[in-house]
Write an enzyme that holds these catalytic residues in place. Sequence first.
Site, PDB file in Angstrom:
ATOM      1  N   GLU A  79       6.342 -10.328  13.010  1.00  0.00           N
ATOM      2  CA  GLU A  79       5.860 -10.960  14.239  1.00  0.00           C
ATOM      3  C   GLU A  79       5.827 -12.482  14.105  1.00  0.00           C
ATOM      4  O   GLU A  79       5.849 -13.193  15.088  1.00  0.00           O
ATOM      5  CB  GLU A  79       4.513 -10.393  14.688  1.00  0.00           C
ATOM      6  CG  GLU A  79       3.419 -10.283  13.696  1.00  0.00           C
ATOM      7  CD  GLU A  79       3.447  -9.118  12.717  1.00  0.00           C
ATOM      8  OE1 GLU A  79       2.511  -9.069  11.928  1.00  0.00           O
ATOM      9  OE2 GLU A  79       4.382  -8.297  12.679  1.00  0.00           O
TER      10      GLU A  79
ATOM     11  N   ARG B 238       0.818  -1.220   0.000  1.00  0.00           N
ATOM     12  CA  ARG B 238       0.000   0.000   0.000  1.00  0.00           C
ATOM     13  C   ARG B 238       0.847   1.263   0.000  1.00  0.00           C
ATOM     14  O   ARG B 238       0.380   2.326  -0.411  1.00  0.00           O
ATOM     15  CB  ARG B 238      -1.001  -0.035   1.160  1.00  0.00           C
ATOM     16  CG  ARG B 238      -2.110  -1.072   0.911  1.00  0.00           C
ATOM     17  CD  ARG B 238      -3.015  -1.270   2.105  1.00  0.00           C
ATOM     18  NE  ARG B 238      -2.349  -1.803   3.281  1.00  0.00           N
ATOM     19  CZ  ARG B 238      -2.178  -3.107   3.534  1.00  0.00           C
ATOM     20  NH1 ARG B 238      -2.652  -4.011   2.714  1.00  0.00           N
ATOM     21  NH2 ARG B 238      -1.558  -3.494   4.620  1.00  0.00           N
TER      22      ARG B 238
END
Length: 176
Positions: free
Chosen positions: A96, A59
């Site tokens: 993560e 994005r």
Amino acid sequence: MKTVQDYIRTIPDFPHKGIMFRDVTTLFSDARGFRIAIDQLLHPYAGLPISKVIGLEARGFILGGAIAHQLSVGFVPARKKGKLPGKTVEQSYKLEYGEAILEIHDDVIQPGEKILLVDDLLATGGTAEAGIKLVERMGAEVIGCAFIIDLPDLGGRKKLEGLGMNVHALCAFAGD
């Protein structure tokens, strides 16, 4: 008057249970919302000697291209490993759930250039940090990092500010 945050939709439990996904496609699809976001993202940098804008996959490409156009400077996509043809420079970073590699072409940034790094979301700061390291390894300087959304509880802003970066975010969502 609507703010950028008013255009962002929240989708619970995506991509995993317990995650509140902040969806900027609703912002992008609204002409007024998109214009407000671009104007507010570039405002602190107007008039600064920016050579290029780097957009982080994916994005960040949408935002970075629009900001580069408004500033009349070049645009550089920073992509995940294996997506760019030709010779690249790469930087690994932590996610993560593992590790990834960010790449840019080896000839798109010149020593001494001033770079604005752009993405939609600042979470842990890993992707942005990888982009900063790529730029610095090429002898250029990141003069700012601009995001639509900051998730302050995940520590990305503190990480980037700890690297000496100027961080600009249009809105924040706590608890994500």
